[in-house]
Write a protein that holds these residues in place. Structure first.
Motif, PDB file in Angstrom:
ATOM      1  N   ALA A  29       0.835  -1.202   0.000  1.00 10.23           N
ATOM      2  CA  ALA A  29       0.000   0.000   0.000  1.00 10.23           C
ATOM      3  C   ALA A  29       0.869   1.251   0.000  1.00 10.23           C
ATOM      4  CB  ALA A  29      -0.909   0.000   1.228  1.00 10.23           C
ATOM      5  N   ASP A  30       0.485   2.224  -0.829  1.00 13.96           N
ATOM      6  CA  ASP A  30       1.194   3.497  -0.942  1.00 13.96           C
ATOM      7  C   ASP A  30       0.306   4.555  -0.296  1.00 13.96           C
ATOM      8  OD1 ASP A  30       2.688   5.683  -1.631  1.00 13.96           O
ATOM      9  OD2 ASP A  30       2.541   5.397  -3.806  1.00 13.96           O
ATOM     10  N   TRP A  31       0.511   4.796   0.991  1.00 16.63           N
ATOM     11  CA  TRP A  31      -0.402   5.632   1.753  1.00 16.63           C
ATOM     12  C   TRP A  31       0.302   6.813   2.397  1.00 16.63           C
ATOM     13  CZ3 TRP A  31       0.701   6.299   6.912  1.00 16.63           C
ATOM     14  CH2 TRP A  31       1.588   5.373   7.490  1.00 16.63           C
ATOM     15  N   THR A  32      -0.494   7.820   2.720  1.00 14.54           N
ATOM     16  CA  THR A  32      -0.103   8.946   3.564  1.00 14.54           C
ATOM     17  C   THR A  32      -1.270   9.208   4.500  1.00 14.54           C
ATOM     18  OG1 THR A  32       1.286   9.958   1.858  1.00 14.54           O
ATOM     19  CG2 THR A  32       0.512  11.392   3.626  1.00 14.54           C
ATOM     20  N   TYR A  33      -0.976   9.452   5.774  1.00 18.11           N
ATOM     21  CA  TYR A  33      -2.037   9.725   6.744  1.00 18.11           C
ATOM     22  C   TYR A  33      -1.897  11.167   7.219  1.00 18.11           C
ATOM     23  CZ  TYR A  33      -5.215   8.956  10.697  1.00 18.11           C
ATOM     24  OH  TYR A  33      -6.271   9.012  11.580  1.00 18.11           O
ATOM     25  N   LEU A  34      -2.961  11.929   7.099  1.00 23.31           N
ATOM     26  CA  LEU A  34      -2.969  13.323   7.534  1.00 23.31           C
ATOM     27  C   LEU A  34      -3.793  13.473   8.803  1.00 23.31           C
ATOM     28  CD1 LEU A  34      -2.599  16.383   7.328  1.00 23.31           C
ATOM     29  CD2 LEU A  34      -4.405  16.424   5.597  1.00 23.31           C
ATOM     30  N   SER A  35      -3.141  13.935   9.861  1.00 20.68           N
ATOM     31  CA  SER A  35      -3.831  14.233  11.120  1.00 20.68           C
ATOM     32  C   SER A  35      -4.074  15.736  11.202  1.00 20.68           C
ATOM     33  CB  SER A  35      -2.978  13.810  12.321  1.00 20.68           C
ATOM     34  OG  SER A  35      -2.951  12.414  12.477  1.00 20.68           O
ATOM     35  N   PRO A  36      -5.322  16.181  11.144  1.00 22.84           N
ATOM     36  CA  PRO A  36      -5.602  17.606  11.352  1.00 22.84           C
ATOM     37  C   PRO A  36      -5.274  17.993  12.794  1.00 22.84           C
ATOM     38  CG  PRO A  36      -7.473  16.452  10.370  1.00 22.84           C
ATOM     39  CD  PRO A  36      -6.531  15.409  10.871  1.00 22.84           C
ATOM     40  N   PRO A  37      -5.221  19.284  13.096  1.00 20.81           N
ATOM     41  CA  PRO A  37      -5.044  19.708  14.486  1.00 20.81           C
ATOM     42  C   PRO A  37      -6.323  19.479  15.287  1.00 20.81           C
ATOM     43  CG  PRO A  37      -5.351  21.608  13.077  1.00 20.81           C
ATOM     44  CD  PRO A  37      -5.286  20.407  12.167  1.00 20.81           C
ATOM     45  N   ALA A  38      -6.335  19.960  16.526  1.00 20.39           N
ATOM     46  CA  ALA A  38      -7.471  19.688  17.412  1.00 20.39           C
ATOM     47  C   ALA A  38      -8.770  20.301  16.904  1.00 20.39           C
ATOM     48  CB  ALA A  38      -7.159  20.208  18.820  1.00 20.39           C
ATOM     49  N   VAL A  39      -8.692  21.473  16.289  1.00 21.54           N
ATOM     50  CA  VAL A  39      -9.895  22.162  15.802  1.00 21.54           C
ATOM     51  C   VAL A  39      -9.803  22.324  14.291  1.00 21.54           C
ATOM     52  CG1 VAL A  39     -11.286  24.266  15.904  1.00 21.54           C
ATOM     53  CG2 VAL A  39     -10.179  23.393  17.985  1.00 21.54           C
ATOM     54  N   LEU A  40     -10.796  21.792  13.606  1.00 21.73           N
ATOM     55  CA  LEU A  40     -10.884  21.884  12.150  1.00 21.73           C
ATOM     56  C   LEU A  40     -12.267  22.395  11.798  1.00 21.73           C
ATOM     57  CD1 LEU A  40      -9.779  21.258   9.282  1.00 21.73           C
ATOM     58  CD2 LEU A  40     -10.692  18.935   9.572  1.00 21.73           C
ATOM     59  N   GLU A  41     -12.337  23.628  11.311  1.00 22.32           N
ATOM     60  CA  GLU A  41     -13.627  24.249  11.015  1.00 22.32           C
ATOM     61  C   GLU A  41     -13.554  25.009   9.697  1.00 22.32           C
ATOM     62  OE1 GLU A  41     -15.203  25.187  15.556  1.00 22.32           O
ATOM     63  OE2 GLU A  41     -14.172  26.754  14.440  1.00 22.32           O
ATOM     64  N   PRO A  42     -14.698  25.162   9.008  1.00 22.96           N
ATOM     65  CA  PRO A  42     -14.721  25.992   7.801  1.00 22.96           C
ATOM     66  C   PRO A  42     -14.291  27.416   8.128  1.00 22.96           C
ATOM     67  CG  PRO A  42     -16.728  24.692   7.983  1.00 22.96           C
ATOM     68  CD  PRO A  42     -16.009  24.535   9.289  1.00 22.96           C
ATOM     69  N   GLY A  43     -13.605  28.041   7.181  1.00 21.77           N
ATOM     70  CA  GLY A  43     -13.131  29.402   7.429  1.00 21.77           C
ATOM     71  C   GLY A  43     -12.494  29.988   6.194  1.00 21.77           C
ATOM     72  N   GLU A  44     -11.406  30.700   6.389  1.00 16.75           N
ATOM     73  CA  GLU A  44     -10.733  31.417   5.304  1.00 16.75           C
ATOM     74  C   GLU A  44      -9.643  30.559   4.670  1.00 16.75           C
ATOM     75  OE1 GLU A  44      -8.036  35.495   4.694  1.00 16.75           O
ATOM     76  OE2 GLU A  44      -8.748  34.887   6.696  1.00 16.75           O
ATOM     77  N   ARG A  45      -9.506  30.671   3.355  1.00 20.09           N
ATOM     78  CA  ARG A  45      -8.372  30.065   2.668  1.00 20.09           C
ATOM     79  C   ARG A  45      -7.254  31.101   2.609  1.00 20.09           C
ATOM     80  NH1 ARG A  45      -5.251  29.884  -1.630  1.00 20.09           N
ATOM     81  NH2 ARG A  45      -4.712  27.902  -2.663  1.00 20.09           N
ATOM     82  N   THR A  46      -6.213  30.912   3.407  1.00 19.67           N
ATOM     83  CA  THR A  46      -5.068  31.820   3.386  1.00 19.67           C
ATOM     84  C   THR A  46      -3.960  31.280   2.491  1.00 19.67           C
ATOM     85  OG1 THR A  46      -3.876  30.806   5.246  1.00 19.67           O
ATOM     86  CG2 THR A  46      -5.580  32.447   5.778  1.00 19.67           C
ATOM     87  N   GLY A  47      -3.963  29.949   2.275  1.00 16.50           N
ATOM     88  CA  GLY A  47      -2.897  29.322   1.507  1.00 16.50           C
ATOM     89  C   GLY A  47      -1.631  29.112   2.306  1.00 16.50           C
ATOM     90  N   ARG A  48      -1.678  29.399   3.614  1.00 17.55           N
ATOM     91  CA  ARG A  48      -0.489  29.248   4.475  1.00 17.55           C
ATOM     92  C   ARG A  48      -0.809  28.279   5.614  1.00 17.55           C
ATOM     93  NH1 ARG A  48       0.162  33.376   7.294  1.00 17.55           N
ATOM     94  NH2 ARG A  48      -1.732  34.514   6.727  1.00 17.55           N
ATOM     95  N   TYR A  49       0.185  27.494   5.989  1.00 18.20           N
ATOM     96  CA  TYR A  49       0.019  26.549   7.089  1.00 18.20           C
ATOM     97  C   TYR A  49       1.394  26.083   7.556  1.00 18.20           C
ATOM     98  CZ  TYR A  49       0.756  23.321   3.202  1.00 18.20           C
ATOM     99  OH  TYR A  49       1.269  22.674   2.099  1.00 18.20           O
ATOM    100  N   ARG A  50       1.421  25.482   8.744  1.00 21.41           N
ATOM    101  CA  ARG A  50       2.656  24.875   9.270  1.00 21.41           C
ATOM    102  C   ARG A  50       2.527  23.366   9.164  1.00 21.41           C
ATOM    103  NH1 ARG A  50       3.313  25.914  15.100  1.00 21.41           N
ATOM    104  NH2 ARG A  50       1.042  26.120  15.146  1.00 21.41           N
ATOM    105  N   LEU A  51       3.646  22.699   8.934  1.00 23.31           N
ATOM    106  CA  LEU A  51       3.660  21.241   8.863  1.00 23.31           C
ATOM    107  C   LEU A  51       4.350  20.649  10.084  1.00 23.31           C
ATOM    108  CD1 LEU A  51       4.615  20.496   5.138  1.00 23.31           C
ATOM    109  CD2 LEU A  51       2.395  20.140   6.237  1.00 23.31           C
TER     110      LEU A  51
END
Length: 214
Positions: free
Chosen positions: A149-171
């Motif tokens: 299997a060729d997988w990647t797992y993405l864990s969001p942070p504690a709070v994930l809500e609809p909002g603004e698209r800034t195009g910026r984030y930390r990894l």
């Protein structure tokens, strides 16, 4: 790039499809009911993510698959079953799979506990969902040992809500990302940016990553 999104009618799935379309990718949306509202421009297919044969048939010919599925409250075990099916089906296709999971197995920096173990982040109301996401993550790790299997797992942070698209984030990788005030959050729109960035330029194949607001 041809991208197939399972759970495309949901909050994460629909925004991921929209983000991918905005970058010129071809998007196939897989939903249980064809009557769901979906972003304009997607190719719509009805399908059951819990059926590996259907997953393999639908995914064939795509460059990447995204699992944005969420089971109904009270049926969280179905999310684990569908994740196992998606891993099996995309391996047969073969297509790489990005699973949008949960924060449960991330380590909380100030306690060393996982999010699942820390009552500040997981109330009784959300425990079943968190336990299902932890099981999802284990399935992906076990798939590496047992299959190709060729997988990647993405864990969001504690709070994930609809909002603004800034195009910026930390990894990050295995630690919950928090800001100076202790908040751990990202908009669904910016999470979609992180998802499509990873699809375009894979950096986390066979492992987990997390993303939070910049």
């Amino acid at each position: 790039m041809r991208i197939i999104v399972f759970g495309a009618a949901g909050s994460v799935g629909s925004r991921t499809a929209t983000e991918a379309l905005s970058r010129g990718h071809e998007v196939t949306a897989v939903v249980r009911s064809p009557n769901r509202e979906l972003p304009r421009g997607v190719a719509v297919h009805s399908g059951d993510a819990a059926d590996p044969a259907q997953v393999a048939a639908l995914a064939q010919g795509h460059d990447a698959a995204v699992s944005a599925i969420r089971a109904p409250a009270g049926s969280e075990h179905l999310q684990v079953k569908a994740t196992a099916s998606l891993l099996k089906g995309t391996t047969a296709a073969p297509v790489r799979l990005l699973v949008v999971g949960g924060a449960a197995t991330l380590r909380v920096p100030d306690s060393g506990k996982t999010v699942l173990e820390d009552s500040r982040y997981i109330s009784d109301e959300w425990r079943a969902v968190a336990e299902a996401s932890a099981a999802q993550h284990r399935l992906c790790i076990e798939a590496t040992k047992a299959t190709e299997a060729d997988w990647t797992y993405l864990s969001p942070p504690a709070v994930l809500e609809p909002g603004e698209r800034t195009g910026r984030y930390r990894l990050g990788r295995d630690d919950l990302l928090v800001d100076a005030e202790g908040a751990s959050q990202i908009s669904v729109e910016d999470l979609a940016v992180a998802i499509v960035d990873e699809l375009e330029d894979p950096k986390h194949r066979g492992t987990r990553f997390t993303a939070a607001a910049a």
